[in-house]
Write a protein that holds these residues in place. Structure first.
Motif, mmCIF file in Angstrom:
data_model
loop_
_atom_site.group_PDB
_atom_site.id
_atom_site.type_symbol
_atom_site.label_atom_id
_atom_site.label_comp_id
_atom_site.label_asym_id
_atom_site.label_seq_id
_atom_site.Cartn_x
_atom_site.Cartn_y
_atom_site.Cartn_z
ATOM 1 N N TRP A 190 50.567 1.454 61.987
ATOM 2 C CA TRP A 190 51.707 0.803 62.649
ATOM 3 C C TRP A 190 52.700 1.824 63.215
ATOM 4 O O TRP A 190 53.915 1.715 63.071
ATOM 5 N N VAL A 191 52.157 2.836 63.897
ATOM 6 C CA VAL A 191 52.959 3.945 64.421
ATOM 7 C C VAL A 191 53.942 3.450 65.476
ATOM 8 O O VAL A 191 53.589 2.657 66.346
ATOM 9 N N ARG A 192 55.173 3.969 65.407
ATOM 10 C CA ARG A 192 56.229 3.610 66.360
ATOM 11 C C ARG A 192 56.926 4.811 66.986
ATOM 12 O O ARG A 192 57.603 4.676 67.992
ATOM 13 N N GLY A 193 56.788 6.006 66.382
ATOM 14 C CA GLY A 193 57.488 7.149 66.948
ATOM 15 C C GLY A 193 56.940 8.472 66.478
ATOM 16 O O GLY A 193 56.325 8.567 65.413
ATOM 17 N N TYR B 23 58.319 4.331 57.242
ATOM 18 C CA TYR B 23 57.312 5.233 56.692
ATOM 19 C C TYR B 23 57.145 6.408 57.639
ATOM 20 O O TYR B 23 57.024 6.224 58.848
ATOM 21 N N GLY B 24 57.137 7.617 57.104
ATOM 22 C CA GLY B 24 56.961 8.802 57.932
ATOM 23 C C GLY B 24 55.984 9.775 57.310
ATOM 24 O O GLY B 24 55.969 9.956 56.093
ATOM 25 N N ALA B 25 55.149 10.382 58.146
ATOM 26 C CA ALA B 25 54.205 11.405 57.687
ATOM 27 C C ALA B 25 54.511 12.698 58.422
ATOM 28 O O ALA B 25 54.561 12.724 59.655
ATOM 29 N N ASN B 26 54.726 13.766 57.659
ATOM 30 C CA ASN B 26 55.021 15.074 58.249
ATOM 31 C C ASN B 26 53.725 15.849 58.457
ATOM 32 O O ASN B 26 52.818 15.794 57.631
ATOM 33 N N LEU B 27 53.669 16.557 59.585
ATOM 34 C CA LEU B 27 52.477 17.337 59.942
ATOM 35 C C LEU B 27 52.882 18.549 60.751
ATOM 36 O O LEU B 27 53.854 18.490 61.515
ATOM 37 N N PRO B 28 52.112 19.630 60.655
ATOM 38 C CA PRO B 28 52.305 20.729 61.603
ATOM 39 C C PRO B 28 51.949 20.244 63.014
ATOM 40 O O PRO B 28 51.017 19.459 63.190
ATOM 41 N N LEU B 29 52.681 20.697 63.986
ATOM 42 C CA LEU B 29 52.441 20.313 65.378
ATOM 43 C C LEU B 29 51.008 20.618 65.805
ATOM 44 O O LEU B 29 50.409 19.875 66.591
ATOM 45 N N ASP B 30 50.425 21.676 65.258
ATOM 46 C CA ASP B 30 49.046 22.036 65.604
ATOM 47 C C ASP B 30 48.045 20.942 65.246
ATOM 48 O O ASP B 30 46.998 20.835 65.878
ATOM 49 N N ASP B 31 48.344 20.117 64.243
ATOM 50 C CA ASP B 31 47.435 19.012 63.924
ATOM 51 C C ASP B 31 47.342 18.022 65.081
ATOM 52 O O ASP B 31 46.288 17.439 65.317
ATOM 53 N N LEU B 32 48.440 17.823 65.811
ATOM 54 C CA LEU B 32 48.406 16.921 66.963
ATOM 55 C C LEU B 32 47.669 17.537 68.147
ATOM 56 O O LEU B 32 47.138 16.818 68.989
ATOM 57 N N ARG B 33 47.611 18.840 68.195
ATOM 58 C CA ARG B 33 46.888 19.514 69.282
ATOM 59 C C ARG B 33 45.374 19.455 69.104
ATOM 60 O O ARG B 33 44.631 19.672 70.044
ATOM 61 N N GLU C 75 60.512 25.837 70.341
ATOM 62 C CA GLU C 75 60.764 26.141 68.931
ATOM 63 C C GLU C 75 60.253 25.058 67.965
ATOM 64 O O GLU C 75 60.334 25.215 66.749
ATOM 65 N N ALA C 76 59.710 23.949 68.474
ATOM 66 C CA ALA C 76 59.186 22.883 67.604
ATOM 67 C C ALA C 76 57.925 23.373 66.887
ATOM 68 O O ALA C 76 57.057 24.001 67.489
ATOM 69 N N THR C 77 57.853 23.083 65.597
ATOM 70 C CA THR C 77 56.718 23.518 64.781
ATOM 71 C C THR C 77 56.033 22.376 64.040
ATOM 72 O O THR C 77 54.886 22.506 63.622
ATOM 73 N N HIS C 78 56.731 21.280 63.847
ATOM 74 C CA HIS C 78 56.235 20.162 63.039
ATOM 75 C C HIS C 78 56.598 18.834 63.708
ATOM 76 O O HIS C 78 57.394 18.809 64.645
ATOM 77 N N VAL C 79 56.022 17.772 63.178
ATOM 78 C CA VAL C 79 56.370 16.422 63.609
ATOM 79 C C VAL C 79 56.526 15.546 62.381
ATOM 80 O O VAL C 79 55.961 15.817 61.320
ATOM 81 N N LEU C 80 57.300 14.504 62.550
ATOM 82 C CA LEU C 80 57.287 13.368 61.633
ATOM 83 C C LEU C 80 56.785 12.213 62.478
ATOM 84 O O LEU C 80 57.357 11.907 63.534
ATOM 85 N N VAL C 81 55.694 11.614 62.058
ATOM 86 C CA VAL C 81 55.155 10.448 62.747
ATOM 87 C C VAL C 81 55.682 9.235 61.995
ATOM 88 O O VAL C 81 55.413 9.065 60.800
ATOM 89 N N TRP C 82 56.461 8.427 62.708
ATOM 90 C CA TRP C 82 57.152 7.298 62.104
ATOM 91 C C TRP C 82 56.383 6.009 62.338
ATOM 92 O O TRP C 82 55.850 5.776 63.414
ATOM 93 N N ALA C 83 56.374 5.162 61.315
ATOM 94 C CA ALA C 83 55.705 3.871 61.384
ATOM 95 C C ALA C 83 56.701 2.781 61.011
ATOM 96 O O ALA C 83 57.867 3.069 60.702
ATOM 97 N N GLU C 84 56.238 1.559 61.034
ATOM 98 C CA GLU C 84 57.080 0.433 60.630
ATOM 99 C C GLU C 84 57.642 0.673 59.224
ATOM 100 O O GLU C 84 57.054 1.398 58.425
ATOM 101 N N TYR C 85 58.782 0.048 58.953
ATOM 102 C CA TYR C 85 59.445 0.088 57.649
ATOM 103 C C TYR C 85 59.897 1.481 57.238
ATOM 104 O O TYR C 85 60.062 1.765 56.051
#
Length: 176
Positions: free
Chosen positions: A159-162, A111-121, A99-109
């Motif tokens: 500076w991606v962490r998660g 900072y988070g960037a939201n993206l559709p999961l398909d962008d990572l594919r 059921e996952a459709t999106h991600v938040l890519v977390w960085a230092e401090y």
């Protein structure tokens, strides 16, 4: 040396940069390899968090992608040769829940960037540690930055962490 010519069409309003500008919000974090890790969590297929230490992440398979970097400041750096771990590799090693459709890519401090999961594919999306054969500098995201050629660079945090899998979209840093 990579081809930096403007032989490809640029997105509307963009111009070719004479260098690689340094743009980010906040200070440059100090890298400590013994404390660094990358985590994939949230709506995972197993419900568990997957974690790689700096050393473990360094052993994951590497890929290269030659893609342009476009910034919302209207500058573009063409023909960058990025080296890193394909984002699709993370999706294989730590799969998202159905059921996952999106991600938040977390960085230092925080900072988070939201993206559709398909962008990572996308096969050109990677967690980059090198550009044009050289390790990233701290100002450009060492040890890890997300490169998402389908998006402008503000969706490619330094500076991606998660990576947090989501069952719906959530606002990232700039959207908030």
């Amino acid at each position: 040396m990579p081809d930096r010519g403007a032989s490809r069409p640029l997105p509307p309003g963009q111009r070719v940069s004479r260098g690689w500008p340094v743009l980010h919000y906040g200070p440059v974090p100090r890298f400590r390899p013994e404390a660094w890790d990358l985590r994939v969590y949230g709506a995972t297929a197993t419900g568990a968090t997957t974690r790689w230490s700096y050393e473990e992440f360094g052993r994951l398979p590497r890929v290269e992608a030659v893609v342009d970097l476009h910034c919302v400041t209207k500058t573009s750096v063409l023909g960058c040769r990025w080296t890193g771990v394909a984002a699709a590799t993370l999706l294989e090693l730590a799969p998202p829940a159905a059921e996952a459709t999106h991600v938040l890519v977390w960085a230092e401090y925080g900072y988070g960037a939201n993206l559709p999961l398909d962008d990572l594919r996308d096969p050109t999306c990677l967690l980059a540690s090198h550009r044009d054969g050289e390790p990233l500098t701290p100002e450009h995201g060492w040890p890890l930055r997300l490169v998402v050629p389908r998006r402008y660079a503000w969706k490619g945090p330094k500076w991606v962490r998660g990576v947090e899998y989501l069952v719906g979209d959530r606002r990232g840093f700039w959207e908030q």
